[in-house]
Write a protein that holds these residues in place. Structure first.
Motif, mmCIF file in Angstrom:
data_model
loop_
_atom_site.group_PDB
_atom_site.id
_atom_site.type_symbol
_atom_site.label_atom_id
_atom_site.label_comp_id
_atom_site.label_asym_id
_atom_site.label_seq_id
_atom_site.Cartn_x
_atom_site.Cartn_y
_atom_site.Cartn_z
ATOM 1 N N GLY A 45 61.967 47.479 -0.986
ATOM 2 C CA GLY A 45 62.064 46.382 -1.849
ATOM 3 C C GLY A 45 61.556 45.072 -1.485
ATOM 4 O O GLY A 45 61.446 44.082 -2.359
ATOM 5 N N TRP A 46 60.680 45.088 -0.117
ATOM 6 C CA TRP A 46 60.176 43.671 0.060
ATOM 7 C C TRP A 46 59.043 43.592 -0.762
ATOM 8 O O TRP A 46 58.176 44.338 -0.799
ATOM 9 N N ALA A 47 58.616 42.295 -1.186
ATOM 10 C CA ALA A 47 57.511 41.693 -1.823
ATOM 11 C C ALA A 47 57.547 40.265 -1.543
ATOM 12 O O ALA A 47 58.271 39.697 -1.330
ATOM 13 N N ASP A 48 56.367 39.979 -1.847
ATOM 14 C CA ASP A 48 55.838 38.448 -1.546
ATOM 15 C C ASP A 48 54.673 37.990 -2.081
ATOM 16 O O ASP A 48 53.793 39.033 -2.624
ATOM 17 N N SER A 49 54.603 36.788 -2.653
ATOM 18 C CA SER A 49 53.476 36.472 -3.365
ATOM 19 C C SER A 49 52.911 35.109 -2.849
ATOM 20 O O SER A 49 53.789 34.348 -2.439
ATOM 21 N N HIS A 95 55.835 41.807 8.115
ATOM 22 C CA HIS A 95 56.703 42.548 7.642
ATOM 23 C C HIS A 95 56.510 44.074 7.915
ATOM 24 O O HIS A 95 57.296 44.886 8.364
ATOM 25 N N ALA A 96 55.116 44.374 8.001
ATOM 26 C CA ALA A 96 54.740 45.889 8.426
ATOM 27 C C ALA A 96 55.159 46.074 9.871
ATOM 28 O O ALA A 96 55.737 47.318 10.306
ATOM 29 N N GLU A 97 55.132 45.264 10.800
ATOM 30 C CA GLU A 97 55.558 45.414 12.076
ATOM 31 C C GLU A 97 56.882 45.788 12.423
ATOM 32 O O GLU A 97 57.353 46.439 13.322
ATOM 33 N N ALA A 140 49.541 39.276 -4.194
ATOM 34 C CA ALA A 140 50.698 39.880 -4.065
ATOM 35 C C ALA A 140 50.696 40.856 -2.720
ATOM 36 O O ALA A 140 49.680 41.570 -2.486
ATOM 37 N N ALA A 141 52.012 41.192 -2.158
ATOM 38 C CA ALA A 141 52.074 41.834 -1.003
ATOM 39 C C ALA A 141 53.281 42.626 -1.663
ATOM 40 O O ALA A 141 54.279 42.210 -1.720
ATOM 41 N N VAL A 142 53.409 44.196 -1.473
ATOM 42 C CA VAL A 142 54.416 44.976 -1.579
ATOM 43 C C VAL A 142 54.594 46.140 -0.790
ATOM 44 O O VAL A 142 53.453 46.724 -0.451
ATOM 45 N N CYS A 143 55.730 46.408 -0.307
ATOM 46 C CA CYS A 143 56.078 47.319 0.748
ATOM 47 C C CYS A 143 56.189 48.602 0.111
ATOM 48 O O CYS A 143 57.036 48.488 -1.154
ATOM 49 N N THR A 144 55.938 49.731 0.282
ATOM 50 C CA THR A 144 55.904 51.078 -0.213
ATOM 51 C C THR A 144 57.054 51.964 0.184
ATOM 52 O O THR A 144 57.151 52.906 -0.341
ATOM 53 N N GLY A 145 57.560 51.333 1.300
ATOM 54 C CA GLY A 145 58.856 52.043 1.677
ATOM 55 C C GLY A 145 60.084 52.206 0.718
ATOM 56 O O GLY A 145 60.213 51.574 -0.071
ATOM 57 N N VAL A 180 52.269 48.348 3.467
ATOM 58 C CA VAL A 180 52.181 47.090 2.639
ATOM 59 C C VAL A 180 50.838 46.695 2.281
ATOM 60 O O VAL A 180 49.816 46.798 2.664
ATOM 61 N N ASP A 181 50.756 46.831 0.775
ATOM 62 C CA ASP A 181 49.574 46.702 -0.002
ATOM 63 C C ASP A 181 49.349 45.317 -0.289
ATOM 64 O O ASP A 181 50.278 44.733 -1.145
#
Length: 108
Positions: free
Chosen positions: A60-64, A96-98, A51-56, A39-40
């Protein structure tokens, strides 16, 4: 097999001897997910958004997180708002990463 790229098996550990990949240029924080993706977090100075974006793959998870910045903010005010809101964005990303089990897409 080269010593630096050899992966050692340890049933109690998920670490490897492989060197970490370089972070994308705009990433300011990175969290490893349960599935091995990341999660970057990045910051857009124009919009004042973290902004946070999951690269999995297919996650599709993202948050701002809006830092409530204004165009009239001085650089010091912008930095203060960023420091105030960064822990909030980090918490959402870490939460989210957990839980995320989406794996990264294989590269080869």
């Amino acid at each position: 097999m080269d010593q630096k790229t050899r992966v050692r098996f340890n049933p109690r550990s998920t670490t490897t001897d492989q060197p970490p990949t370089a972070w994308p240029e705009d990433v300011i924080a990175r969290y490893l997910t349960a599935g091995g993706s990341t999660v970057d977090l990045s910051y857009d100075t124009r919009s004042g958004t973290i902004a946070a974006v999951c690269t999995g793959e297919l996650c599709g998870w993202a948050d701002s997180t809006d830092t409530k910045g204004r165009f009239t903010d001085t650089p010091e005010q912008e930095q203060q708002r960023f420091q105030e809101w960064l822990p909030v964005a980090k918490k959402y990303a870490n939460d989210h990463a957990e839980k995320c089990r989406a794996m990264p897409r294989p590269t080869a």
